[in-house]
Design a protein around this motif. Structure first.
Motif, PDB file in Angstrom:
ATOM      1  N   SER A 153       0.825  -1.195   0.000  1.00 42.04           N
ATOM      2  CA  SER A 153       0.000   0.000   0.000  1.00 42.04           C
ATOM      3  C   SER A 153       0.866   1.255   0.000  1.00 42.04           C
ATOM      4  O   SER A 153       0.602   2.217  -0.726  1.00 42.04           O
ATOM      5  CB  SER A 153      -0.904  -0.050   1.225  1.00 42.04           C
ATOM      6  N   MET A 154       1.939   1.238   0.775  1.00 39.52           N
ATOM      7  CA  MET A 154       2.799   2.413   0.831  1.00 39.52           C
ATOM      8  C   MET A 154       3.447   2.666  -0.528  1.00 39.52           C
ATOM      9  O   MET A 154       3.509   3.802  -1.006  1.00 39.52           O
ATOM     10  CB  MET A 154       3.881   2.231   1.888  1.00 39.52           C
ATOM     11  N   LEU A 155       3.899   1.592  -1.146  1.00 38.45           N
ATOM     12  CA  LEU A 155       4.544   1.758  -2.445  1.00 38.45           C
ATOM     13  C   LEU A 155       3.563   2.294  -3.476  1.00 38.45           C
ATOM     14  O   LEU A 155       3.907   3.158  -4.291  1.00 38.45           O
ATOM     15  CB  LEU A 155       5.128   0.422  -2.919  1.00 38.45           C
ATOM     16  N   ILE A 156       2.323   1.804  -3.430  1.00 36.66           N
ATOM     17  CA  ILE A 156       1.334   2.280  -4.398  1.00 36.66           C
ATOM     18  C   ILE A 156       1.054   3.768  -4.156  1.00 36.66           C
ATOM     19  O   ILE A 156       1.010   4.572  -5.102  1.00 36.66           O
ATOM     20  CB  ILE A 156       0.030   1.463  -4.282  1.00 36.66           C
ATOM     21  N   GLY A 157       0.910   4.171  -2.886  1.00 40.90           N
ATOM     22  CA  GLY A 157       0.688   5.584  -2.564  1.00 40.90           C
ATOM     23  C   GLY A 157       1.825   6.436  -3.111  1.00 40.90           C
ATOM     24  O   GLY A 157       1.617   7.479  -3.728  1.00 40.90           O
ATOM     25  N   LEU A 158       3.029   5.921  -2.917  1.00 34.74           N
ATOM     26  CA  LEU A 158       4.211   6.646  -3.370  1.00 34.74           C
ATOM     27  C   LEU A 158       4.215   6.802  -4.887  1.00 34.74           C
ATOM     28  O   LEU A 158       4.431   7.889  -5.422  1.00 34.74           O
ATOM     29  CB  LEU A 158       5.429   5.837  -2.908  1.00 34.74           C
ATOM     30  N   VAL A 159       3.923   5.730  -5.565  1.00 34.48           N
ATOM     31  CA  VAL A 159       3.962   5.752  -7.030  1.00 34.48           C
ATOM     32  C   VAL A 159       2.868   6.668  -7.582  1.00 34.48           C
ATOM     33  O   VAL A 159       3.115   7.479  -8.480  1.00 34.48           O
ATOM     34  CB  VAL A 159       3.798   4.320  -7.584  1.00 34.48           C
ATOM     35  N   ILE A 160       1.656   6.569  -7.007  1.00 34.83           N
ATOM     36  CA  ILE A 160       0.543   7.402  -7.478  1.00 34.83           C
ATOM     37  C   ILE A 160       0.894   8.880  -7.307  1.00 34.83           C
ATOM     38  O   ILE A 160       0.739   9.685  -8.236  1.00 34.83           O
ATOM     39  CB  ILE A 160      -0.735   7.093  -6.671  1.00 34.83           C
TER      40      ILE A 160
END
Ligand SMILES: Nc1ncnc2c1ncn2[C@@H]1O[C@H](COP(=O)(O)OP(=O)(O)OP(=O)(O)O)[C@@H](O)[C@H]1O
Ligand SMILES: [Mg+2]
Lengths: 371, 244
Positions: A173-180
């Protein structure tokens, strides 16, 4: 007789010569040679077996098949110089001549394949309905007799399938937030609307991304585990053993698992929300220079608590889908090791698919409600 | 005397500290039904696994069909493996394949027979072990214990081996099915002239089927020969074993 190629079968002057060793490893060659022979349609044909050095049961079966094929062409076959060994074997194989013909199976037509496929889908649906019925029944039973509910099993299941799944879900989830945040920062910067990255991030993470990511990771991790566990228990007859002792597997395994995930998944989603936003915050700081204070300030302005609830309310529904499909697939395992693999795969694939469909339905409902 | 099909010479086996076989030698001749007997845990299955290339002895040599099995290269080993059939104690049929497919598997893999010939062969093997054609279409999970044993035997016979290894084929069968299985083995030897090596505990099948046997105890062979020879040997284990 041609000596070089034809080592097993030859044809000369109305006589078919069988020679060499008709042993299992060579039989494919014998068949090929026979197919190559150009046989005139004599009324009768002699078959000379004097040069047959060796012949095993499978060789005799082939000999039998060849004779039969000739007889079908209305050729009378007369056997000469049958070695006693071969005669003996021919007698064994003659027994099963009739039986083997009935064993030939017809090839399926296209319509039959489609029909069978459709019927399997129908069976799958009825299976799911009957499973849901049993699940609902065990739920009502647990409500009526609360003391019969296996609270310990449920707590262990929360520990196993929710708490232990946290690291991987939160990291994703953190990585997705970061990428978005990073990707949208690149676009938003062009319009000088830097701060709006917060709106976009917070709303998409809480409403959609965190619930979906959590559900997909859990479907892969825990849905497959439910199927494999129940499947192995079925194969080793543990489920049957439980039944004979009066322990209903629904009450003892399925219901605790389902309820555990329905409690656990919303909590996972909540934490995934936080981690997703934190990841986005990091990207905003690095890429756009938005400080944490600015970020939180903007969040306070735009954030409606409804966004959070929209995400969390999906949790129990997704959990129900994942845990019930996983358990149903586990119960569907039949007595073979293959069956576990097939059902585990089907459990994960159909759980993820159903979660996404369910998510789409939620979107429509929330849109209509104006939330 | 015919040449030995299996020659075991000075074989010793140990698992860690524990010695199972201490310098064991015996021969199995062509056309014999040969028994490996002995109380539980005395290394009968281990001896059989050493003959069929599943477990290496610590010392000594084992020759099967004229080849020293533990000195073979990979290719020769594959060739040799095709020449014997094995029925394991738990039948070990592949659960994802039907009985027919279990039998056809080796033929498809190792020969280039046409599908129609393979079907005939499968049908004949089913018939030989006394299974019906409709049993052939079933999956192992749909068979009874005795039927599984027969199916495993049919699979072992697929490639027409000269040599058959059976690990406790009649244990876990009722006396009637066990007797049936014994007759089946006798008739196979009669019809096909197979050499058959059997690990067994079952007194009825020892009497009925075995020509010669060795009896393991105390890491050694304590008796060998025909049943009469074995019974003549004086040893406390023999008395308890045959008086079970
Ligand atoms: N892989 C292994 N590791 C350690 N010890 C083993 C192993 N396999 C077998 N043994 C030991 O070797 C001995 C012989 O085992 P084996 O299976 O050959 O017995 P058996 O005579 O076939 O007995 P049974 O009649 O019960 O099948 C036993 O004491 C067993 O504990
Ligand atoms: Mg054993």
């Amino acid at each position: 007789m041609r000596q070089t190629e034809n080592i097993y079968i030859g044809f000369k002057e109305k006589t078919l010569f069988c020679l060499g060793a008709w042993l299992t490893p060579n039989l494919g060659l014998v068949e090929k040679e026979f197919a190559k022979l150009v046989l005139p349609s004599y009324e009768d044909l002699a078959m000379d077996l004097s040069a047959l050095d060796a012949c095993d049961v499978n060789g005799a079966i082939l000999l039998h098949a060849l004779i039969e094929r000739l007889r079908k062409k209305k050729i009378t076959v007369i056997l000469y110089n049958l070695p006693s060994e071969a005669e003996h074997l021919l007698n064994i194989t003659r027994l099963s001549e009739e039986a083997s013909l009935s064993a030939i199976r017809a090839k399926e037509s296209l319509f039959a394949t489609i029909g069978a496929g459709a019927y399997r889908v129908y069976l799958g649906l009825t299976e799911y309905l009957s499973f849901s019925g049993q699940l609902a029944f065990s739920l009502f039973y647990a409500l009526r007799y609360p003391s019969s509910f296996r609270i310990k099993e449920m707590l262990r299941s929360i520990q196993e399938h929710s708490i232990k799944a946290l690291p991987i879900v939160l990291l994703t989830s953190m990585l997705i937030g970061l990428v978005i945040a990073y990707q949208s920062a690149l676009q938003i910067q062009k319009y000088g609307a830097d701060i709006f990255v917060v709106d976009m991030l917070v709303i998409s993470v809480t409403r959609e991304l965190a619930p979906l990511i959590a559900a997909i990771v859990i479907a892969g991790r825990s849905g497959s585990a439910y199927t494999a566990q129940l499947g192995v228990m079925k194969i080793t007859e543990e489920i049957d053993a439980m039944r004979t002792m009066g322990f209903d597997p629904f009450r003892f395994i399925v219901l605790p698992n389902v309820l555990a995930l329905m409690i656990g998944l919303p909590m996972i989603i909540f934490l995934a929300d936080i981690m997703g936003i934190a990841g986005g915050m990091l990207a905003a700081r690095v890429e756009l220079g938005i400080t944490v204070l600015e970020f939180v300030g903007r969040m306070e302005e735009i954030f409606n608590i409804n966004h959070l609830f929209v995400g969390l309310i999906k949790g129990p529904f997704f959990a129900l889908i994942i845990a019930s499909i996983g358990s149903m697939r586990g119960m569907a395992v039949e007595n073979s090791t293959d069956s576990i693999g097939i059902n585990t795969k089907a459990s994960v694939v159909s759980a993820i698919f159903m979660v996404i469909i369910c998510d789409a339905i939620f979107s429509i409902i929330f849109l209509e409600l104006g939330i | 005397m015919k040449a030995p099909v299996v020659r075991v010479r000075n074989v010793s086996t140990r698992f860690g500290e524990y010695l199972v076989h201490d310098d064991i030698s015996f021969d199995i001749y062509e056309g014999e039904i040969f028994g490996l007997l002995g109380p539980s845990g005395y290394g009968k299955s281990t001896m059989m696994r050493e003959m069929i290339l599943l477990q290496e002895p610590d010392s000594g040599s084992i020759e099967v069909l004229g080849k020293e099995v533990w000195k073979l290269g990979e290719k020769e080993a594959v060739e040799l493996r095709k020449q014997w059939g094995v029925v394991f104690q738990e039948s070990a049929l592949f659960s994802s394949l039907s009985v027919e497919e279990n039998i056809a598997l080796l033929l498809r893999e190792y020969t280039n027979m046409s599908p129609s010939l393979i079907r005939r062969v499968v049908a004949t093997k089913l018939e030989m072990v006394g299974l019906s054609q409709s049993d052939g279409r079933k999956y192992p999970s749909e068979l009874s214990g005795g039927m599984k044993k027969k199916a495993a035997l049919a699979r072992a016979l697929a490639m027409d081996p000269k040599l058959l290894f059976l690990d406790e084929p009649t244990s876990s069968l009722d006396p009637v099915s066990a007797a049936e299985f014994d007759s089946l083995i006798l008739s196979l030897r009669e019809l096909l002239g197979l050499t058959i090596v059997i690990v067994t505990h079952d007194l009825a099948s020892i009497r009925k089927t075995l020509d010669t046997m060795v009896l393991f105890a105390d890491k050694k062979v304590i008796a060998r020969g025909t049943l009469q020879d074995v019974l003549k040997t004086r040893h406390p284990i023999i008395e308890s074993f045959f008086l079970q």
